[in-house]
Scaffold this motif. Structure first.
Motif, PDB file in Angstrom:
ATOM      1  N   LEU A 198      46.359  31.580  34.282  1.00  0.00           N
ATOM      2  CA  LEU A 198      46.511  33.047  34.090  1.00  0.00           C
ATOM      3  C   LEU A 198      46.407  33.672  32.888  1.00  0.00           C
ATOM      4  CD1 LEU A 198      49.277  33.613  36.723  1.00  0.00           C
ATOM      5  CD2 LEU A 198      46.841  34.009  37.187  1.00  0.00           C
ATOM      6  N   THR A 199      47.052  32.874  31.737  1.00  0.00           N
ATOM      7  CA  THR A 199      46.772  33.395  30.330  1.00  0.00           C
ATOM      8  C   THR A 199      45.311  33.595  30.014  1.00  0.00           C
ATOM      9  OG1 THR A 199      48.960  32.837  29.755  1.00  0.00           O
ATOM     10  CG2 THR A 199      47.318  33.222  28.030  1.00  0.00           C
ATOM     11  N   GLU A 200      44.634  32.319  30.213  1.00  0.00           N
ATOM     12  CA  GLU A 200      43.189  32.191  30.054  1.00  0.00           C
ATOM     13  C   GLU A 200      42.492  33.318  30.886  1.00  0.00           C
ATOM     14  OE1 GLU A 200      40.482  28.258  30.532  1.00  0.00           O
ATOM     15  OE2 GLU A 200      40.365  29.285  32.183  1.00  0.00           O
ATOM     16  N   ARG A 201      42.550  33.461  31.800  1.00  0.00           N
ATOM     17  CA  ARG A 201      42.025  34.653  32.709  1.00  0.00           C
ATOM     18  C   ARG A 201      42.192  36.052  31.983  1.00  0.00           C
ATOM     19  NH1 ARG A 201      42.918  35.150  38.984  1.00  0.00           N
ATOM     20  NH2 ARG A 201      44.439  36.864  38.260  1.00  0.00           N
ATOM     21  N   ALA A 202      43.377  36.240  31.906  1.00  0.00           N
ATOM     22  CA  ALA A 202      43.797  37.418  31.014  1.00  0.00           C
ATOM     23  C   ALA A 202      43.133  37.804  29.764  1.00  0.00           C
ATOM     24  CB  ALA A 202      45.571  37.520  30.977  1.00  0.00           C
ATOM     25  N   ALA A 203      42.986  36.608  29.129  1.00  0.00           N
ATOM     26  CA  ALA A 203      42.501  36.751  27.707  1.00  0.00           C
ATOM     27  C   ALA A 203      41.090  37.338  27.853  1.00  0.00           C
ATOM     28  CB  ALA A 203      42.614  35.393  26.900  1.00  0.00           C
ATOM     29  N   LYS A 204      40.303  36.473  28.938  1.00  0.00           N
ATOM     30  CA  LYS A 204      38.975  37.011  29.283  1.00  0.00           C
ATOM     31  C   LYS A 204      39.068  38.499  29.759  1.00  0.00           C
ATOM     32  CE  LYS A 204      37.455  32.662  30.447  1.00  0.00           C
ATOM     33  NZ  LYS A 204      36.790  31.508  31.257  1.00  0.00           N
ATOM     34  N   GLN A 205      39.744  38.776  30.582  1.00  0.00           N
ATOM     35  CA  GLN A 205      39.896  40.354  31.137  1.00  0.00           C
ATOM     36  C   GLN A 205      40.000  41.404  30.071  1.00  0.00           C
ATOM     37  OE1 GLN A 205      42.989  39.770  33.815  1.00  0.00           O
ATOM     38  NE2 GLN A 205      41.785  39.460  35.617  1.00  0.00           N
ATOM     39  N   LEU A 206      40.817  41.114  29.083  1.00  0.00           N
ATOM     40  CA  LEU A 206      41.059  42.018  28.131  1.00  0.00           C
ATOM     41  C   LEU A 206      40.278  41.880  26.788  1.00  0.00           C
ATOM     42  CD1 LEU A 206      45.049  41.947  28.199  1.00  0.00           C
ATOM     43  CD2 LEU A 206      43.445  43.476  29.358  1.00  0.00           C
ATOM     44  N   PHE A 207      39.798  40.885  26.650  1.00  0.00           N
ATOM     45  CA  PHE A 207      39.055  40.622  25.466  1.00  0.00           C
ATOM     46  C   PHE A 207      37.820  39.620  25.643  1.00  0.00           C
ATOM     47  CE2 PHE A 207      43.654  40.606  24.222  1.00  0.00           C
ATOM     48  CZ  PHE A 207      43.481  41.854  23.840  1.00  0.00           C
ATOM     49  N   PRO A 208      36.833  40.339  26.555  1.00  0.00           N
ATOM     50  CA  PRO A 208      35.703  39.621  26.943  1.00  0.00           C
ATOM     51  C   PRO A 208      34.834  39.115  25.611  1.00  0.00           C
ATOM     52  CG  PRO A 208      35.581  41.849  27.538  1.00  0.00           C
ATOM     53  CD  PRO A 208      37.072  41.732  27.143  1.00  0.00           C
ATOM     54  N   GLU A 209      34.855  39.924  24.641  1.00  0.00           N
ATOM     55  CA  GLU A 209      34.003  39.892  23.349  1.00  0.00           C
ATOM     56  C   GLU A 209      34.406  38.397  22.744  1.00  0.00           C
ATOM     57  OE1 GLU A 209      35.598  42.246  23.999  1.00  0.00           O
ATOM     58  OE2 GLU A 209      34.337  44.101  24.425  1.00  0.00           O
ATOM     59  N   GLU A 210      35.542  38.245  22.838  1.00  0.00           N
ATOM     60  CA  GLU A 210      36.098  37.052  21.979  1.00  0.00           C
ATOM     61  C   GLU A 210      36.224  35.743  22.953  1.00  0.00           C
ATOM     62  OE1 GLU A 210      37.764  34.613  19.286  1.00  0.00           O
ATOM     63  OE2 GLU A 210      36.838  36.615  18.805  1.00  0.00           O
ATOM     64  N   PHE A 211      36.737  36.006  24.170  1.00  0.00           N
ATOM     65  CA  PHE A 211      36.909  34.843  25.021  1.00  0.00           C
ATOM     66  C   PHE A 211      35.937  34.458  25.928  1.00  0.00           C
ATOM     67  CE2 PHE A 211      41.159  36.432  23.174  1.00  0.00           C
ATOM     68  CZ  PHE A 211      41.529  35.105  22.557  1.00  0.00           C
ATOM     69  N   GLY A 212      35.082  35.460  26.372  1.00  0.00           N
ATOM     70  CA  GLY A 212      34.174  35.172  27.283  1.00  0.00           C
ATOM     71  C   GLY A 212      34.164  35.916  28.493  1.00  0.00           C
ATOM     72  N   ASP A 213      33.340  36.222  29.475  1.00  0.00           N
ATOM     73  CA  ASP A 213      33.384  36.840  30.756  1.00  0.00           C
ATOM     74  C   ASP A 213      34.411  36.106  31.701  1.00  0.00           C
ATOM     75  OD1 ASP A 213      32.197  39.393  32.284  1.00  0.00           O
ATOM     76  OD2 ASP A 213      32.302  37.616  33.654  1.00  0.00           O
ATOM     77  N   VAL A 214      35.286  36.995  32.177  1.00  0.00           N
ATOM     78  CA  VAL A 214      36.303  36.606  33.340  1.00  0.00           C
ATOM     79  C   VAL A 214      35.615  35.765  34.476  1.00  0.00           C
ATOM     80  CG1 VAL A 214      36.259  38.467  34.932  1.00  0.00           C
ATOM     81  CG2 VAL A 214      38.409  37.045  34.515  1.00  0.00           C
ATOM     82  N   ALA A 215      34.365  35.910  34.662  1.00  0.00           N
ATOM     83  CA  ALA A 215      33.766  35.095  35.794  1.00  0.00           C
ATOM     84  C   ALA A 215      32.821  33.992  35.082  1.00  0.00           C
ATOM     85  CB  ALA A 215      32.726  35.932  36.414  1.00  0.00           C
ATOM     86  N   GLY A 216      32.956  33.860  33.925  1.00  0.00           N
ATOM     87  CA  GLY A 216      32.185  32.559  33.116  1.00  0.00           C
ATOM     88  C   GLY A 216      32.935  31.431  33.112  1.00  0.00           C
TER      89      GLY A 216
END
Length: 396
Positions: A360-378
Motif C-alpha cells: 500500500l505504501t508503494e501504491r500510495a507513493a505512485k498515486q501521489l508522486f508518479p513523476e518520481e515513483f512511476g505510474d500506479v498501474a505500472g
C-alpha cells in the motif's frame, strides 16, 4: 475436548487461561494505568522502539501482555488461530503461521491477492471462505482455536457480547489477544492503542517469532527511509481527502481524518501529505459518527487528491473506468480539481498488516508522486518481493 487429549496430558489451554493466564472477570477491559486513551495524542508508548520480548518461565511457558486483556500465559505456541480483521491475519501470515489460520472475523476486508506476488507464500483461501464471519460464541467453540486475535472490546461494542461472554470463551476455548488499531476515534476504546509495528511485535510474541518480526521491521524501516529521501519538499506535496464510498456512482462520502493515528492511514502519514480536512470541524468516521459529505461540501474543501475506500477488489484501471468516469460526467463532481486532473484513486485497505503496508505504501507513493515513483498501474517495484517472501518462509 478430543484435541486436548492428544497433547500428551499437558495442562490444557483452557486450564492455563482459566487459572494462570489472562485477567478474567470485570476488570478485563479496564485498561492499564498511564496508557493512551481514545482521541489523545500519541505518547512515548506509541513512538518508542520495540517493547521487548515475552516473559518466559522455567517450565517453558511464556506470557504476553497487550491491552485491553492484559497478561496472557501460553504453555505452548498456538497452532490453530483466528483473527478478526485482515490486519491481524496479515501479521500471522507474515510470521509464517498461515497454515494454522482457521477463519476470520470479516473476510470482506481481508485482501490476499498481494501474496500472489511473493514467491512461495500462499494461503488456504478455502478456510477463509468456509469461516468468513466468525463472531458468535458457537463459532468460537466449533473452531476450537489456541488463540483469538480479537479485541474483545470490539465484540462487546459491535456485536452485542457481554463481558461474561468474553470470559466464557477465554476460559473454555482460548484467550483473546488483540487491540483495535485501524482507527482511534471510537469513544469506547479508552485503553491503550498500538502502532502497526507495536501490535505486530505483540503477535510475534504470541507465536514466538521474534526473528521474523525483527527482519520485517528492518525491511520496513529501510523501505520507508528510502521513500522519504525521494519525496518533494513538504510545501510541494498534495493535500488529500481520504473517504469511504463503496458504490461506483458516489454521491456522498464518509470522511477520514489523517490526523487520526490509526494504522489504516499509516502510508499517508509516512508520505508526509497534508490532510485536506485540516482546519475544519469535520469529524473522523467512527462507531458514533456516520456523517457524510456531499459534492457541494467537497467543493468547499477542493482537495488536490481524492482517495476513496471501498473499491479494493477493482484494479486501478477498473476504478478509473467506473468511479472516476462517473465523477467526470457528474455536473458538480466534475468541478473538483482532483476530478479535473484525474487524481481520484482507491484509498487503500481499512485493515492492513505488515505485508499489506509495504504494497500500500508503494501504491500510495505512485498515486501521489508518479513523476518520481512511476505510474500506479505500472510495473515499477519499490521494495524487494523476494526478501519479503524469504522472511515469511523462514529464510531470515
Amino acid at each position: 475436548m478430543e484435541r486436548d487429549s492428544e497433547r500428551g496430558g499437558r495442562l490444557t489451554r483452557r486450564d492455563s487461561v482459566k487459572y494462570g493466564g489472562a485477567v478474567l472477570g470485570g476488570g478485563l477491559l479496564a485498561g492499564c494505568a498511564g496508557e493512551t486513551g481514545a482521541g489523545t495524542s500519541p505518547t512515548a508508548a506509541d513512538t518508542t522502539e520495540p517493547t521487548g520480548e515475552s516473559t518466559t518461565t522455567g517450565d517453558g511457558s511464556y506470557a504476553v501482555t497487550m491491552a485491553p486483556v492484559g497478561e496472557v500465559t501460553f504453555d505452548w505456541v498456538p497452532e490453530r488461530w483466528i483473527a478478526y480483521d485482515g490486519g491481524y491475519a496479515d501479521m500471522g501470515v507474515a510470521l509464517g503461521q498461515a497454515s494454522g489460520m482457521t477463519g476470520i472475523g470479516g473476510a470482506d476486508r481481508y485482501y490476499t491477492d498481494v501474496y500472489d506476488e511473493l514467491p512461495g507464500v500462499s494461503l488456504e483461501r478455502d478456510r477463509i471462505e468456509a469461516n468468513p464471519e466468525v463472531r458468535t460464541k458457537e463459532q468460537f467453540y466449533e473452531l476450537d482455536n489456541d488463540v483469538h486475535l480479537y479485541d474483545p472490546g470490539m465484540l462487546i461494542n459491535w456485536f452485542d457480547w457481554d463481558q461474561s461472554d468474553v470470559d466464557e470463551i477465554a476460559g473454555n476455548v482460548a484467550p483473546f489477544v488483540g487491540n483495535l488499531i485501524f482507527r482511534r476515534s471510537d469513544d469506547w476504546h479508552d485503553y491503550r492503542y498500538y502502532t502497526l509495528y507495536q501490535a505486530f511485535e505483540k503477535i510475534a510474541e504470541v507465536f514466538q517469532e521474534r526473528e521474523r518480526y525483527e527482519a520485517f521491521k528492518q525491511l520496513h524501516d529501510e523501505f520507508i527511509a528510502e521513500i522519504r529521501t525521494r519525496l518533494p519538499p513538504a510545501d510541494e506535496r498534495p493535500d488529500v481527502f481520504l473517504t469511504f464510498e463503496g458504490t461506483t456512482e458516489p454521491e456522498t462520502f464518509s470522511p477520514y481524518r489523517l490526523t487520526d493515528e490509526g494504522t489504516s492511514k499509516k502510508q499517508w502519514r509516512d508520505l508526509g501529505v497534508t490532510d485536506a480536512l485540516a482546519g475544519t470541524d469535520i469529524e473522523n468516521l467512527s462507531t458514533t459518527n456516520r456523517g457524510e459529505l456531499d459534492y457541494e461540501t467537497l467543493l468547499e474543501i477542493d482537495p488536490d487528491v481524492l482517495l476513496i475506500r471501498g473499491h479494493e477488489r477493482k484494479t486501478a484501471s477498473e476504478f478509473r473506468d467506473t468511479v472516476l468516469a462517473f465523477m467526470e460526467d457528474h455536473a458538480v463532481a466534475s468541478e473538483l480539481a482532483a476530478v479535473r486532473n484525474g487524481r481520484v484513486y482507491r484509498g487503500g485497505y481499512l485493515n492492513q498488516g505488515p505485508i499489506h503496508n509495504l504494497f500500500l505504501t508503494e501504491r500510495a507513493a505512485k498515486q501521489l508522486f508518479p513523476e518520481e515513483f512511476g505510474d500506479v498501474a505500472g510495473d515499477d517495484e519499490l521494495f524487494d518481493r523476494g526478501r519479503v517472501a524469504d522472511i515469511v518462509n523462514g529464510e531470515v
